[in-house]
Design a protein around this motif. Structure first.
Motif, PDB file in Angstrom:
ATOM      1  N   GLN A 178     -19.393  43.567  22.121  1.00  0.00           N
ATOM      2  CA  GLN A 178     -18.456  42.464  22.367  1.00  0.00           C
ATOM      3  C   GLN A 178     -17.703  42.661  23.679  1.00  0.00           C
ATOM      4  O   GLN A 178     -17.371  41.689  24.359  1.00  0.00           O
ATOM      5  CB  GLN A 178     -17.476  42.354  21.208  1.00  0.00           C
ATOM      6  N   LEU A 179     -17.456  43.919  24.048  1.00  0.00           N
ATOM      7  CA  LEU A 179     -16.838  44.200  25.336  1.00  0.00           C
ATOM      8  C   LEU A 179     -17.751  43.727  26.471  1.00  0.00           C
ATOM      9  O   LEU A 179     -17.301  43.051  27.408  1.00  0.00           O
ATOM     10  CB  LEU A 179     -16.561  45.696  25.444  1.00  0.00           C
ATOM     11  N   LEU A 180     -19.024  44.041  26.389  1.00  0.00           N
ATOM     12  CA  LEU A 180     -19.960  43.611  27.419  1.00  0.00           C
ATOM     13  C   LEU A 180     -20.080  42.083  27.472  1.00  0.00           C
ATOM     14  O   LEU A 180     -20.263  41.502  28.547  1.00  0.00           O
ATOM     15  CB  LEU A 180     -21.336  44.227  27.178  1.00  0.00           C
ATOM     16  N   GLU A 181     -19.952  41.454  26.331  1.00  0.00           N
ATOM     17  CA  GLU A 181     -20.049  39.993  26.278  1.00  0.00           C
ATOM     18  C   GLU A 181     -18.929  39.306  27.054  1.00  0.00           C
ATOM     19  O   GLU A 181     -19.051  38.132  27.430  1.00  0.00           O
ATOM     20  CB  GLU A 181     -20.061  39.516  24.824  1.00  0.00           C
ATOM     21  N   GLN A 182     -17.843  40.013  27.308  1.00  0.00           N
ATOM     22  CA  GLN A 182     -16.766  39.440  28.130  1.00  0.00           C
ATOM     23  C   GLN A 182     -17.210  39.247  29.580  1.00  0.00           C
ATOM     24  O   GLN A 182     -16.592  38.481  30.309  1.00  0.00           O
ATOM     25  CB  GLN A 182     -15.547  40.361  28.117  1.00  0.00           C
ATOM     26  N   GLY A 183     -18.263  39.962  29.987  1.00  0.00           N
ATOM     27  CA  GLY A 183     -18.740  39.862  31.356  1.00  0.00           C
ATOM     28  C   GLY A 183     -18.845  41.191  32.081  1.00  0.00           C
ATOM     29  O   GLY A 183     -19.212  41.236  33.258  1.00  0.00           O
ATOM     30  N   TRP A 184     -18.546  42.304  31.375  1.00  0.00           N
ATOM     31  CA  TRP A 184     -18.636  43.622  31.989  1.00  0.00           C
ATOM     32  C   TRP A 184     -20.085  44.085  32.079  1.00  0.00           C
ATOM     33  O   TRP A 184     -20.911  43.740  31.234  1.00  0.00           O
ATOM     34  CB  TRP A 184     -17.832  44.642  31.166  1.00  0.00           C
TER      35      TRP A 184
END
Length: 264
Positions: A178-184
């Protein structure tokens, strides 16, 4: 700009290893974790003699984070996550060369399930909320540290042995996703999508010699830094030095204009 993260596993006991690595590789920015030293025990003089300015958030046992910058003082912007007052030194943030650097040491969480695992998930969620706030500020950001999570089966030697461990539980891997889904962007995985790359080898059972490792240390990039990522890797050989940490330094190379981005 070379940015690295290194869980030193006790900065004073392993200071010769850290200084040797700094001299050998000359990174521009380093995030350190698991200092295991109170603020007054941080070896600021030795770090300065090596050519680095530093900020740190120490803790006598287990925790503690720091940011080093070659030839300059990091400009501290935050210590600790918003809304977290647990007495643990796990997050520090600074501006260096036009880039905002967040250095973190996420809780281990074992045994799982249990109170420590619940606390790990709560800390991760607060960190994820803060990461989203950073993206809304429209500044270049690197979030670097020991996340204590193996995101996929590619990131662990013999994943079947880790199914019940807090570092590999599906709830923790979901938080990372979910952290990566923010755009990271996960720098290592972006440049090495199919490789088994590890950053940690246990002291027991000759784990380093057998390359029975885990990938726990990650550098995440905000969207504006993704096209500037030129290289990423792990200084695996450092793990083999005498009195080395069980982690190896993990690093990225960013192609930035001289002086970095203005205005940060």
């Amino acid at each position: 700009m070379r940015i690295a993260t290194f869980n030193v596993n006790g900065i004073n006991g392993r200071l010769p290893v850290l200084l040797r690595w700094l001299e050998e590789t000359q990174p521009d920015v380093v995030c350190l974790q698991e200092l295991k030293a109170s603020d007054d025990r941080f070896p600021a003089g030795s770090i300065e003699d090596a050519g680095y300015g530093a900020i740190w958030h120490g803790q006598k046992s287990w925790n503690g984070v720091a940011i080093l910058a070659k030839g300059r003082e990091p400009v501290e912007t935050r210590r600790g996550l918003p809304g977290v007052e647990d007495g643990q030194s796990r997050y520090i943030e600074a501006a260096v060369g036009g880039v905002l650097i967040g250095g973190l040491y996420l809780p281990n969480g074992n045994p799982a399930p249990g109170p420590k695992f619940t606390a790990k998930l709560e800390w991760f969620r607060r960190f994820r909320d803060h990461a989203a706030d950073l993206l809304r500020q429209d500044v270049p950001v690197v979030l670097a540290g020991d996340y204590n999570v193996m995101p996929t089966e590619l990131d662990v030697y013999k994943p079947e042995r880790w199914q019940k461990d807090a570092l590999f539980r599906p709830e923790v891997r979901a938080e990372y996703a979910q952290l990566l889904e923010q755009g990271w962007t996960d720098a290592i995985r972006h440049l090495h999508p199919g490789e088994r790359i590890y950053t940690f080898w246990d002291y027991f059972r000759n784990a380093w010699g057998r390359d029975a490792g885990l990938r726990l240390d990650h550098l995440l990039l905000s969207p504006d830094l993704k096209p500037k990522l030129k290289a990423a890797g792990v200084d695996r050989h450092v793990r083999g030095w005498e009195k080395a940490s069980d982690h190896a330094p993990t690093w990225i190379e960013l192609k930035l204009p001289p002086g970095g981005r203005q205005g940060l």
